[in-house]
Design an enzyme around this catalytic site. Structure first.
Site, PDB file in Angstrom:
ATOM      1  N   ASN A  66       1.693  -3.449   5.171  1.00 53.39           N
ATOM      2  CA  ASN A  66       1.043  -2.276   4.567  1.00 53.39           C
ATOM      3  C   ASN A  66       0.779  -1.149   5.556  1.00 53.39           C
ATOM      4  O   ASN A  66       0.638  -0.002   5.161  1.00 53.39           O
ATOM      5  CB  ASN A  66      -0.257  -2.685   3.867  1.00 53.39           C
ATOM      6  CG  ASN A  66      -1.111  -3.610   4.702  1.00 53.39           C
ATOM      7  OD1 ASN A  66      -0.663  -4.665   5.145  1.00 53.39           O
ATOM      8  ND2 ASN A  66      -2.348  -3.230   4.932  1.00 53.39           N
ATOM      9  N   CYS A  68      -7.880  -1.007   3.450  1.00 53.96           N
ATOM     10  CA  CYS A  68      -8.977  -1.953   3.373  1.00 53.96           C
ATOM     11  C   CYS A  68      -9.747  -1.985   4.680  1.00 53.96           C
ATOM     12  O   CYS A  68     -10.868  -2.448   4.724  1.00 53.96           O
ATOM     13  CB  CYS A  68      -8.460  -3.333   3.019  1.00 53.96           C
ATOM     14  SG  CYS A  68      -7.411  -3.265   1.581  1.00 53.96           S
ATOM     15  N   ALA A 115      -0.681  -4.364  -9.435  1.00 55.35           N
ATOM     16  CA  ALA A 115      -0.183  -3.263 -10.274  1.00 55.35           C
ATOM     17  C   ALA A 115      -0.411  -1.893  -9.645  1.00 55.35           C
ATOM     18  O   ALA A 115       0.434  -1.002  -9.745  1.00 55.35           O
ATOM     19  CB  ALA A 115      -0.870  -3.323 -11.638  1.00 55.35           C
ATOM     20  N   HIS A 116      -1.574  -1.713  -8.976  1.00 53.51           N
ATOM     21  CA  HIS A 116      -1.915  -0.341  -8.568  1.00 53.51           C
ATOM     22  C   HIS A 116      -1.095   0.183  -7.406  1.00 53.51           C
ATOM     23  O   HIS A 116      -1.146   1.370  -7.103  1.00 53.51           O
ATOM     24  CB  HIS A 116      -3.422  -0.200  -8.297  1.00 53.51           C
ATOM     25  CG  HIS A 116      -3.942  -0.834  -7.045  1.00 53.51           C
ATOM     26  ND1 HIS A 116      -4.207  -0.099  -5.926  1.00 53.51           N
ATOM     27  CD2 HIS A 116      -4.271  -2.115  -6.744  1.00 53.51           C
ATOM     28  CE1 HIS A 116      -4.699  -0.910  -4.969  1.00 53.51           C
ATOM     29  NE2 HIS A 116      -4.738  -2.128  -5.452  1.00 53.51           N
TER      30      HIS A 116
END
Ligand code: PLP
Length: 372
Positions: A139, A312, A188-189
């Protein structure tokens, strides 16, 4: 996204208009897919249609897909299931893997942020691991991990393989038909669907990890009323992602343009994982000597939204564990920004980003000269 240039798709992608439409449509009727009446049956059908679309995205029979609240839950479900057995995870996993498996041994990565296959094989020879968990795309850097080779090594040594594919979906093809993945998590997001919905996809190892109890939903694999509207939105987002994988070529053009211009404006920047296979939407770069927080605030004041690493971990002080694992020096790690693009990003967004960067960069340089 009005009045804002949004370049933080790895944190969350803007919901697609088609997703907003179906989510609000489905939410307008009471819909518990476990109810026997007609509204319940309608909700059940919406969920099964979405399951088919998500199954198509990862090339898996739909019966092997379990809906949940997102990838944090999916990763926790798998890792906690193996909490009493030896587990190996890469040092650059998302915190939802690392913190749900505090007992796990870590696989190191190369300075380019790729799992070190030799080190992995050495570790596998030392202990009988039950599970190996490595993400498909990181990420922070966007680096694509060699998961086919990793899984082959895991299986050669009798371990199952879990893959967090959250940042890969819709960016590179995912094909579970080869059978090398026993568990795969999606959210999903990250692909233009709603927040708070994800899936855990199962290979054919015959083990179904569970986390939540107290209901018979998802064939008892995941208790709790299904998020019908969210799942419907996920289905539409998956269908669009499947059809739009070619958008990654457009994004690659934007990324190359961005990186060439960035290097031209500020030659001393370091672009991380530049010479390794990467998804086409991510640029992680550092301006040695600068502070990422100061740069982020300066961009924010100009209505440009980006990140200083993993979403995050932003807001928490301390260097990124990913850059640390890549052995990036702390003063460079502290000066790192992430630009991540997606379906709605345009050339004009990149031009705006670059013109603001030019301004911010010259301010930083003037300040450095003044302090010299
Ligand atoms: N895994 C990766 C690689 C992520 O980037 C994220 C979110 O940033 C997650 C897991 C967690 O996903 P979710 O927001 O669906 O819980």
């Amino acid at each position: 996204m009005k009045n804002c240039v949004y370049l933080d798709y790895n944190a969350t992608a803007p919901a697609r208009p088609e997703v907003l439409e179906i989510v609000s449509g489905v939410m307008s009727a009471p819909a518990n897919a476990s109810s026997v009446h007609r509204l319940g049956r309608a909700a059940h059908k919406i969920i099964e249609d979405a399951r088919e679309k998500i199954a198509e995205l990862i090339k898996l029979p739909s019966a092997q897909i379990i809906f949940n609240s997102g990838a944090t839950e999916g990763n926790n479900t798998v890792l906690k299931f193996f909490s009493k057995e030896p587990v190996l995870v890469s040092a650059i996993e998302h915190p939802s893997v690392l913190e749900s498996a505090p007992h796990a041994d870590k696989i190191p990565v190369t300075p380019e942020g790729i799992v070190d296959l030799h080190a992995l094989e050495k570790l596998l020879k030392k202990k009988n691991y039950a599970l190996v968990s490595v993400m498909l795309v990181n990420n922070e850097t966007g680096a694509i991990q060699p998961v086919t080779d990793i899984s082959a090594l895991a299986k050669k040594h009798g371990a199952l393989f879990h893959c967090d594919a959250v940042q890969a979906a819709g960016r590179i093809a995912i094909d579970m038909r080869a059978g090398h993945m026993d568990f795969l998590t999606l959210s999903a997001h990250k692909i233009g669907g709603p927040q708070g919905v994800g899936v855990l996809a199962m290979g054919l190892c015959g083990i179904t990890p569970t986390l939540l109890e107290g209901g018979g939903q998802e064939k008892k694999a995941r208790a709790g009323t299904l998020n019908t509207a969210g799942i419907a939105g996920f289905g539409v987002a998956a269908e669009l992602a499947e059809n739009n994988l070619k958008d990654s070529l457009r994004l690659e053009g934007l990324r190359n343009y961005l990186e060439n211009k960035l290097t031209h404006i500020s030659p001393e920047i370091v672009i991380h994982a530049k010479d390794t296979p990467r998804v086409s939407n991510t640029t992680l770069f550092s301006l040695p000597g600068a502070s990422a927080e100061t740069l982020l605030i300066a961009f924010d004041l100009e209505n440009i939204c980006l990140s200083n690493g993993s979403a995050c971990s932003s807001g928490t002080v301390g260097a990124s564990h990913v850059l640390k694992a890549m052995k990036v020096a702390p003063d460079i790690a502290r000066a790192t920004l992430r630009v991540s693009t997606g379906w709605a990003t345009t050339q004009s967004d990149i031009e705006k980003f670059l013109s603001v960067w030019e301004k911010i960069y010259s301010r930083v340089r003037e300040k450095t000269k003044a302090h010299a």
